[in-house]
Design an enzyme around this catalytic site. Structure first.
Site, PDB file in Angstrom:
ATOM      1  CB  CYS A  24      -0.510   0.119   1.255  1.00 30.99           C
ATOM      2  SG  CYS A  24       0.125  -0.614   2.621  1.00 30.99           S
TER       3      CYS A  24
ATOM      4  CB  CYS B 124      -2.836  -0.724   9.438  1.00 35.22           C
ATOM      5  SG  CYS B 124      -3.459   0.231   7.781  1.00 35.22           S
TER       6      CYS B 124
END
Lengths: 170, 130
Positions: free
Chosen positions: B37, B106
Site C-alpha cells: 500500500c 496497519c
C-alpha cells in the site's frame, strides 16, 4: 498461457509498443463477440473468455511499470503481499524523506518539481531493470521494484497534494 | 464502513508526532514499510536511565488506520520497560481501535515498527557495553 504468449510477443521488458498494439487489435477482432452471435453457446463463452484474457494481457503489458512487475512474477521474484512489511532502511528513508518534502511543498510548482524528480527516479529504476533480469539477480530486481512501488505511490500522493493546494488557493 | 471513535480520535488528533535524534544513544528507531500500500512508518523510543521508555514519537505516511495504529503504540509504550513494549501484539492494537479486517495490516506495521525500534535500541546498548 502467459500474457506475452497470448499476444504472440517475445517476453521482454523493452516491448515494442507498436507491435503490442498491432497484436492486440488483431486478436481483439478475432475474438470479438459480434463474430460469435450466431455460434453455439460454448463457442460464444470461449470467445468471451479469450477476449477478457486478452484485455487483461494488454492492460498488463502496455504499462511499463505493470509489465516490469509481471516480468518479475514470471521470473519467480517474490514481492511482499498485503500485510507484509519490509525494513530496508535505505529505501524507506528515501521514501520517508520524499513524503516529508511533499508534505512541506506549499505551491503547485514545488509539488511539480518533486513529481518530476520522482519520474526521473522511475525512469532510472526502469532503465536499470533489463540488465538485472539478464543476470537473473532476483534480490536486485526485488529492490528495484519495491522502489518503483514507492515512487508510484509518491506520484499518486503528489497528484492529491497538488489538487489540495489548488483547491485551497481557489 | 464505520470507523470506531478511538480510531477517528487518534487519526484526527494524533499523539506524539515528531522525531528524536536517531543517532542519540538513548533513542531506538524503527523504520518499516508496507510496499503493497506504499505506507512508511517511523517509530522512535527514548529510554531513560531506569530502563523505562520515557517518550515515544512517530511519523507515518499512510492511511488513517496506519496513523492511528502508530499514534496508539506511542501512547502505550510510554512508561513501559522495553520488554513490556516488545510484547505488544498487532491484535491488541487492532482490537483497541476496532480496525476493520482490510486494515489489520496497519496494526502489523505498527507492531513491526515498535519491534524494530527496540531492536535498534538494544543494538546500540550492546555496542556501548562492549
Amino acid at each position: 498461457m502467459d500474457h506475452f504468449a497470448r499476444l504472440g510477443l517475445p517476453a521482454a521488458l523493452d516491448l515494442d509498443a507498436a507491435a503490442l498494439d498491432r497484436a492486440y487489435f488483431a486478436l481483439q477482432r478475432q475474438w470479438h463477440p459480434d463474430r460469435f452471435v450466431s455460434r453455439p453457446p460454448e463457442e460464444r463463452a470461449k470467445a468471451s473468455a479469450e477476449a477478457a484474457s486478452l484485455n487483461e494481457a494488454y492492460r498488463t503489458l502496455k504499462d511499463p511499470l505493470r509489465r516490469a512487475f509481471y516480468m518479475a512474477e514470471l521470473s519467480g521474484v517474490e514481492m511482499p503481499g498485503d500485510g507484509k512489511t519490509i525494513d530496508d532502511p535505505e529505501l524507506l528513508m528515501e521514501a520517508m524523506e520524499a513524503r516529508e518534502a511533499l508534505h512541506e511543498a506549499g505551491s503547485p510548482e514545488a509539488v511539480d518539481a518533486l513529481a518530476a524528480e520522482a519520474r526521473q527516479g522511475v525512469q532510472k529504476a526502469l532503465s536499470g531493470l533489463p540488465s538485472l533480469f539478464l543476470a537473473n539477480d532476483r534480490a536486485a530486481i526485488r529492490k528495484a521494484l519495491l522502489r518503483l512501488r514507492y515512487l508510484e505511490k509518491f506520484a499518486e500522493e503528489a497528484r492529491a497534494r497538488r489538487m489540495n493546494i489548488e483547491r485551497s488557493n481557489a | 464502513m464505520a470507523y470506531s471513535e478511538k480510531l477517528i480520535d487518534h487519526y484526527e488528533n494524533p499523539r506524539n508526532i515528531g522525531s528524536f535524534d536517531k543517532a542519540a544513544e538513548d533513542v531506538g528507531t524503527g523504520l518499516v514499510g508496507a510496499p503493497a500500500c506504499g505506507d512508511v512508518m517511523k517509530l522512535q523510543i527514548k529510554v531513560g536511565a531506569d530502563g523505562l521508555i520515557e517518550d515515544a514519537k512517530f511519523k507515518t505516511f499512510g492511511c488513517g488506520s496506519a496513523i492511528a495504529s502508530s499514534s496508539l503504540v506511542t501512547e502505550w509504550v510510554k512508561g513501559k520497560t522495553i520488554d513490556e513494549a516488545e510484547a505488544i501484539k498487532n491484535t491488541d492494537i487492532a482490537r483497541h481501535l476496532a480496525l476493520p479486517p482490510v486494515k489489520i495490516h496497519c496494526s502489523v506495521l505498527a507492531e513491526d515498527a515498535i519491534k524494530a525500534a527496540i531492536a535498534d535500541y538494544r543494538a546500540k546498548a550492546t555496542k556501548k557495553a562492549e
